[in-house]
Write a protein that holds these residues in place. Sequence first.
Motif, mmCIF file in Angstrom:
data_model
loop_
_atom_site.group_PDB
_atom_site.id
_atom_site.type_symbol
_atom_site.label_atom_id
_atom_site.label_comp_id
_atom_site.label_asym_id
_atom_site.label_seq_id
_atom_site.Cartn_x
_atom_site.Cartn_y
_atom_site.Cartn_z
ATOM 1 N N GLY A 33 0.790 -1.226 0.000
ATOM 2 C CA GLY A 33 0.000 0.000 0.000
ATOM 3 C C GLY A 33 0.819 1.272 0.000
ATOM 4 O O GLY A 33 0.267 2.370 -0.155
ATOM 5 N N ASP A 34 2.159 1.162 0.159
ATOM 6 C CA ASP A 34 3.019 2.358 0.181
ATOM 7 C C ASP A 34 3.068 3.028 -1.188
ATOM 8 O O ASP A 34 3.030 2.363 -2.232
ATOM 9 C CB ASP A 34 4.439 1.994 0.608
ATOM 10 N N HIS A 35 3.195 4.343 -1.152
ATOM 11 C CA HIS A 35 3.304 5.159 -2.365
ATOM 12 C C HIS A 35 4.759 5.180 -2.819
ATOM 13 O O HIS A 35 5.651 5.515 -2.037
ATOM 14 C CB HIS A 35 2.820 6.580 -2.050
ATOM 15 N N ILE A 36 5.023 4.801 -4.063
ATOM 16 C CA ILE A 36 6.374 4.847 -4.626
ATOM 17 C C ILE A 36 6.485 6.093 -5.495
ATOM 18 O O ILE A 36 5.770 6.227 -6.495
ATOM 19 C CB ILE A 36 6.680 3.591 -5.464
ATOM 20 N N LEU A 37 7.370 6.991 -5.119
ATOM 21 C CA LEU A 37 7.554 8.237 -5.867
ATOM 22 C C LEU A 37 8.666 8.079 -6.897
ATOM 23 O O LEU A 37 9.789 7.687 -6.556
ATOM 24 C CB LEU A 37 7.890 9.379 -4.913
ATOM 25 N N GLU A 38 8.343 8.381 -8.148
ATOM 26 C CA GLU A 38 9.329 8.274 -9.228
ATOM 27 C C GLU A 38 10.575 9.109 -8.931
ATOM 28 O O GLU A 38 11.704 8.677 -9.166
ATOM 29 C CB GLU A 38 8.722 8.740 -10.551
ATOM 30 N N THR A 39 10.350 10.327 -8.406
ATOM 31 C CA THR A 39 11.484 11.231 -8.149
ATOM 32 C C THR A 39 12.436 10.647 -7.110
ATOM 33 O O THR A 39 13.657 10.758 -7.244
ATOM 34 C CB THR A 39 10.980 12.601 -7.657
ATOM 35 N N GLU A 40 11.878 9.997 -6.074
ATOM 36 C CA GLU A 40 12.720 9.418 -5.024
ATOM 37 C C GLU A 40 13.556 8.264 -5.566
ATOM 38 O O GLU A 40 14.741 8.132 -5.234
ATOM 39 C CB GLU A 40 11.848 8.926 -3.863
ATOM 40 N N VAL A 41 12.940 7.416 -6.390
ATOM 41 C CA VAL A 41 13.668 6.291 -6.977
ATOM 42 C C VAL A 41 14.761 6.808 -7.911
ATOM 43 O O VAL A 41 15.895 6.330 -7.881
ATOM 44 C CB VAL A 41 12.706 5.351 -7.741
ATOM 45 N N ALA A 42 14.414 7.805 -8.735
ATOM 46 C CA ALA A 42 15.386 8.386 -9.664
ATOM 47 C C ALA A 42 16.573 8.980 -8.915
ATOM 48 O O ALA A 42 17.736 8.771 -9.297
ATOM 49 C CB ALA A 42 14.706 9.457 -10.517
ATOM 50 N N VAL A 67 -0.800 1.140 -10.430
ATOM 51 C CA VAL A 67 -0.742 2.546 -10.826
ATOM 52 C C VAL A 67 -2.162 3.102 -10.853
ATOM 53 O O VAL A 67 -3.027 2.614 -11.589
ATOM 54 C CB VAL A 67 -0.073 2.719 -12.210
ATOM 55 N N VAL A 68 -2.409 4.107 -10.013
ATOM 56 C CA VAL A 68 -3.720 4.743 -9.931
ATOM 57 C C VAL A 68 -3.652 6.071 -10.686
ATOM 58 O O VAL A 68 -2.851 6.943 -10.321
ATOM 59 C CB VAL A 68 -4.129 4.989 -8.466
ATOM 60 N N PRO A 69 -4.455 6.252 -11.745
ATOM 61 C CA PRO A 69 -4.406 7.496 -12.523
ATOM 62 C C PRO A 69 -4.561 8.734 -11.645
ATOM 63 O O PRO A 69 -5.406 8.779 -10.758
ATOM 64 C CB PRO A 69 -5.601 7.351 -13.477
ATOM 65 N N ARG A 70 -3.694 9.712 -11.891
ATOM 66 C CA ARG A 70 -3.686 11.011 -11.205
ATOM 67 C C ARG A 70 -3.364 10.909 -9.703
ATOM 68 O O ARG A 70 -3.442 11.895 -8.991
ATOM 69 C CB ARG A 70 -5.015 11.760 -11.405
ATOM 70 N N LYS A 71 -3.007 9.722 -9.244
ATOM 71 C CA LYS A 71 -2.635 9.571 -7.825
ATOM 72 C C LYS A 71 -1.208 9.061 -7.657
ATOM 73 O O LYS A 71 -0.489 9.510 -6.780
ATOM 74 C CB LYS A 71 -3.631 8.656 -7.112
ATOM 75 N N GLY A 72 -0.843 8.079 -8.490
ATOM 76 C CA GLY A 72 0.520 7.587 -8.388
ATOM 77 C C GLY A 72 0.623 6.074 -8.345
ATOM 78 O O GLY A 72 -0.325 5.355 -8.655
ATOM 79 N N THR A 73 1.806 5.606 -7.946
ATOM 80 C CA THR A 73 2.133 4.178 -7.934
ATOM 81 C C THR A 73 2.174 3.669 -6.498
ATOM 82 O O THR A 73 2.798 4.290 -5.625
ATOM 83 C CB THR A 73 3.503 3.939 -8.601
ATOM 84 N N TYR A 74 1.540 2.529 -6.279
ATOM 85 C CA TYR A 74 1.462 1.954 -4.934
ATOM 86 C C TYR A 74 1.858 0.474 -4.970
ATOM 87 O O TYR A 74 1.593 -0.220 -5.954
ATOM 88 C CB TYR A 74 0.043 2.081 -4.374
ATOM 89 N N VAL A 75 2.488 0.013 -3.887
ATOM 90 C CA VAL A 75 2.815 -1.408 -3.770
ATOM 91 C C VAL A 75 1.504 -2.180 -3.636
ATOM 92 O O VAL A 75 0.668 -1.867 -2.800
ATOM 93 C CB VAL A 75 3.709 -1.678 -2.540
ATOM 94 N N THR A 76 1.337 -3.173 -4.493
ATOM 95 C CA THR A 76 0.101 -3.961 -4.502
ATOM 96 C C THR A 76 -0.084 -4.670 -3.165
ATOM 97 O O THR A 76 0.857 -5.232 -2.607
ATOM 98 C CB THR A 76 0.132 -4.996 -5.644
ATOM 99 N N GLN A 77 -1.300 -4.623 -2.668
ATOM 100 C CA GLN A 77 -1.639 -5.324 -1.430
ATOM 101 C C GLN A 77 -2.167 -6.710 -1.774
ATOM 102 O O GLN A 77 -3.170 -6.854 -2.465
ATOM 103 C CB GLN A 77 -2.688 -4.529 -0.638
#
Length: 222
Positions: A33-42, A67-77
């Motif tokens: 359920g955690d949010h993965i930020l592209e900028t942080e990974v980059a 990937v949730v549109p307009r919200k971001g990427t989350y680890v699948t539960q």
Amino acid sequence: MIISSSEYKRENLCSIVVEYIKEAILAGVYKEGDHILETEVAQALGISRAPVREGIKELENEGIVTVVPRKGTYVTQFAIEDIKEVFDIRLLLENNILEILIKENKLTEEDFNTLENIIGEMVNIVNGTEDVVKKAIHINRKDMEFHRFIWQKSGSHRRVEILESIFFQLRMAMLYDTNKTGNLLVTATDHYEIIKHLRSKDLEKCKKALKEHIISYKEGKF
């Protein structure tokens, strides 16, 4: 078609992103359920966001992130039903593999020694000084090393290919199983029972030992 050096480099960076996020999930850096930020990974990898986006697409295709549109990427539960399905597929195929190993006498004494050495390494991890989370992750890796060795020895390329395709989901399921209900020493030493019945060529007891090695089956959680 010849791949240009820039395309090859981008593909290589994409693979690095995929492995980085997978290992971060297994290490507990990213939880369900955690949010993965592209900028942080980059930033962490010192690369641009383009290969990060491509890596995330690959992870989404594998069902590892959502990937949730307009919200971001989350680890699948993963629901308990998802975990059970992964284990069911594993049991079906690995039981076939055990049958091949026994009926075709595929394992040598050297192979049994290799498997016992892997168990010994698992026991050493349990008795080490790392915290429980790190121990669980390392036990998980060694556990998969044990079973992958068995898969390869069967010579059943298609079964191995299917198992390898769900390899990460298997690692996730095993980590979930151990973290929720498991005793790490039992998880490690359970493998001796599998070896015992492989040696004696008792297929039914070998299948039972494999199933009971998966704690959630043993404790009736499925």
